[in-house]
Design an enzyme around this catalytic site. Structure first.
Site, PDB file in Angstrom:
ATOM      1  N   TYR A 196       9.391 -45.561  76.296  1.00  0.00           N
ATOM      2  CA  TYR A 196       8.748 -44.380  75.387  1.00  0.00           C
ATOM      3  C   TYR A 196       7.187 -44.754  75.207  1.00  0.00           C
ATOM      4  O   TYR A 196       6.357 -44.107  75.591  1.00  0.00           O
ATOM      5  CB  TYR A 196       9.562 -44.341  73.882  1.00  0.00           C
ATOM      6  CG  TYR A 196       8.939 -43.107  73.214  1.00  0.00           C
ATOM      7  CD1 TYR A 196       9.046 -41.914  73.591  1.00  0.00           C
ATOM      8  CD2 TYR A 196       8.125 -43.214  71.963  1.00  0.00           C
ATOM      9  CE1 TYR A 196       8.602 -40.643  72.828  1.00  0.00           C
ATOM     10  CE2 TYR A 196       7.961 -42.235  71.129  1.00  0.00           C
ATOM     11  CZ  TYR A 196       7.996 -40.841  71.627  1.00  0.00           C
ATOM     12  OH  TYR A 196       7.644 -39.704  71.077  1.00  0.00           O
TER      13      TYR A 196
ATOM     14  N   ARG B  79      17.573 -40.581  63.941  1.00  0.00           N
ATOM     15  CA  ARG B  79      15.983 -40.618  63.163  1.00  0.00           C
ATOM     16  C   ARG B  79      16.201 -40.625  61.678  1.00  0.00           C
ATOM     17  O   ARG B  79      17.286 -40.281  61.189  1.00  0.00           O
ATOM     18  CB  ARG B  79      14.930 -39.611  63.667  1.00  0.00           C
ATOM     19  CG  ARG B  79      14.481 -39.851  64.950  1.00  0.00           C
ATOM     20  CD  ARG B  79      13.238 -39.041  65.567  1.00  0.00           C
ATOM     21  NE  ARG B  79      13.768 -37.660  66.095  1.00  0.00           N
ATOM     22  CZ  ARG B  79      13.107 -36.786  66.863  1.00  0.00           C
ATOM     23  NH1 ARG B  79      11.991 -37.102  67.112  1.00  0.00           N
ATOM     24  NH2 ARG B  79      13.809 -35.823  67.110  1.00  0.00           N
TER      25      ARG B  79
END
Ligand code: NAD
Ligand code: UDP
Length: 318
Positions: A150, A191
Site C-alpha cells: 500500500y 479498520r
C-alpha cells in the site's frame, strides 16, 4: 474547476469515501461517472444514487483501459484497497491499482484537459519519526514490510502523478488523506472505527491492538470530502495533508465509542498489527492557509452519526 455543472469521473466511487464524494458532487449539480470493480466496495453504497439524473455506475477495473465516458472535466482517482486487512489480502491488486490504475486515470485526465486528483495517504509517511507530519517530511517506510504494497503503491502513484504533470502538463493535485471514518464503512473492513463500533453494538470485547497507546487522528468523512473538493477547486498541486489535527490513542477512541454506544463491552488486548505506526497526526497548516480548510465536525458529533448509521443499517449489511 468543478464550480459550474461538470462531468466528474470518480474511480473507486462505490467505496466508502468515493460514495460520499459522488453523492456530494451530484448534490452540487454535477454529472458523475463512478467506475469501480467492487474489489472492496459495493454497488449498495451508491444504490440511492442510481435513479438520480447525471449518475452513471460503470463496473470496471481501472488497471484496464477505461471505457469511453465522453468528455470529462475532472478525475478523482480513489480506486485502491485502503484498509490494512484488504490491502494485505489484495497485495498485488493494490500495487496494480496504484501503478497501472493511476496511469489509466491520468491518461483520461490528460486527454480531456481535466484536473486530476490523486487520493494518496498518510501511509506515505510510514511509521513517522517526525510529529506532527508536514508535507515536507519524506517518511519512514519499509519497502518490503507488511504495509509495503500500500505504502509503496501510493508513493509510486504520487511520483507518477508528478511525472505526468511534468511531461504532459496535466493539471494535478495530490491529497494525503489521514484516517477518515463515518457511515458506509464496511463493518468487516478491519479498520478501527467500524470494528470497535460493531463490537460495541454487539456487546463483544473491543479488540485493542498492542497496548492501545499508539495514536491516530480520525477525521469525519464530510470534512474529508470538503477538503478533497476544496483541493480540486484550487490551483494547488500539493501534496496537501487532509486530516484531523487532534491526536488520540487507540484506547481513547475505544473508550469514546463505548460511551457513544452505551455498551458495557470490555476492552481486550490483541497482538499489535505488524509494522503498526506508533504515532500519526497531520500538520494541516498548508490546507488551512492555501485552501481555507480545516475539519469542522467534532469527534463526538462524528461518532454520534457513525454509531447511529451502524446501529440502523451497518451491522445488518455485514
Ligand atoms: P474503500 O475500500 O471503501 O474504497 C476503495 C474503492 O476502490 C472500492 O469501492 C473498491 O472496490 C475500488 N477499487 C479497488 N481497486 C479497484 C480497481 N482496480 N478498479 C476499480 N475499482 C477499484 O476505501 P476508502 O476508505 O473509501 O478509500 C478510498 C481511497 O482513499 C483509497 O485510494 C485510499 O487509499 C484513500 N484513503 C482513504 C483513507 C481513509 O481513511 N478512508 C485514508 C487515506 C487514503
Ligand atoms: N486497531 C485496533 N483494533 C482493531 C483495528 C485496529 O487496535 O480492531 C488499531 C490498529 O492497530 C492501528 C489503529 O487502530 O493502530 C488504526 O488502524 P486502522 O486499521 O483503522 O488504520 P491504519 O491507520 O492502521 O491504516
Amino acid at each position: 474547476m468543478v464550480t459550474g455543472r461538470h462531468h466528474v469521473l470518480v474511480t473507486g466511487g462505490a467505496g466508502f469515501l468515493g460514495s460520499h464524494l459522488c453523492r456530494r458532487l451530484l448534490d452540487e449539480g454535477h454529472r458523475v461517472s463512478c467506475v469501480d470493480n467492487f474489489a472492496t466496495g459495493s454497488a449498495d453504497n451508491v444504490d440511492d444514487l442510481d435513479s438520480r439524473v447525471g449518475f452513471r455506475l460503470v463496473e470496471h477495473d481501472v488497471t484496464e483501459p477505461l471505457p469511453e465516458l465522453g468528455a470529462v472535466d475532472a478525475v478523482l482517482h480513489l480506486a485502491s484497497p485502503a484498509s490494512p486487512v484488504d490491502y494485505r489480502r489484495l497485495g498485488i491488486e493494490t500495487l496494480r491499482a496504484g501503478a497501472l490504475g493511476t496511469e489509466r486515470a491520468l491518461d483520461v485526465a490528460t486527454r480531456n484537459g481535466a484536473r486530476f486528483l490523486l487520493a494518496s495517504t498518510s501511509e506515505v509517511y510510514g511509521d513517522p519519526d517526525r510529529h506532527p507530519q508536514p508535507e515536507t517530511y519524506r517518511g519512514n517506510v519499509d519497502p518490503v514490510g507488511p504495509r509495503s504494497m500500500y505504502d509503496e503503491a501510493k508513493r509510486y502513484a504520487e511520483a507518477l502523478t508528478t511525472a505526468h504533470a511534468g511531461r504532459y502538463g496535466t493539471d494535478v493535485a495530490i491529497a494525503r488523506i489521514f484516517n477518515t471514518y463515518g457511515p458506509r464503512m464496511r463493518a468487516d473492513d478491519g479498520r478501527v472505527v467500524p470494528t470497535f463500533v460493531t463490537q460495541a453494538l454487539a456487546g463483544t470485547p473491543l479488540t485493542v491492538a498492542g497496548g492501545g497507546e499508539q495514536t491516530r487522528s480520525i477525521c469525519y468523512v464530510d470534512d474529508t470530502v470538503d477538503g478533497l473538493l476544496a483541493l480540486l477547486r484550487s490551483r494547488i498541486a500539493g501534496p496537501v495533508n487532509l486530516g484531523d489535527p487532534h491526536e488520540r490513542t487507540v484506547r481513547a477512541i475505544a473508550e469514546r465509542i463505548l460511551w457513544h454506544t452505551g455498551s458495557d463491552s470490555p476492552l481486550t488486548t490483541v497482538p499489535g498489527a505488524p509494522d503498526d505506526p506508533r504515532r500519526r497526526c497531520p500538520d494541516i497548516t498548508l490546507a488551512r492557509t492555501a485552501l481555507g480548510w480545516e475539519p469542522g465536525v467534532s469527534l463526538d458529533e462524528g461518532l454520534r452519526r457513525t454509531v447511529a448509521w451502524f446501529a440502523a443499517v451497518g451491522t445488518a449489511a455485514a
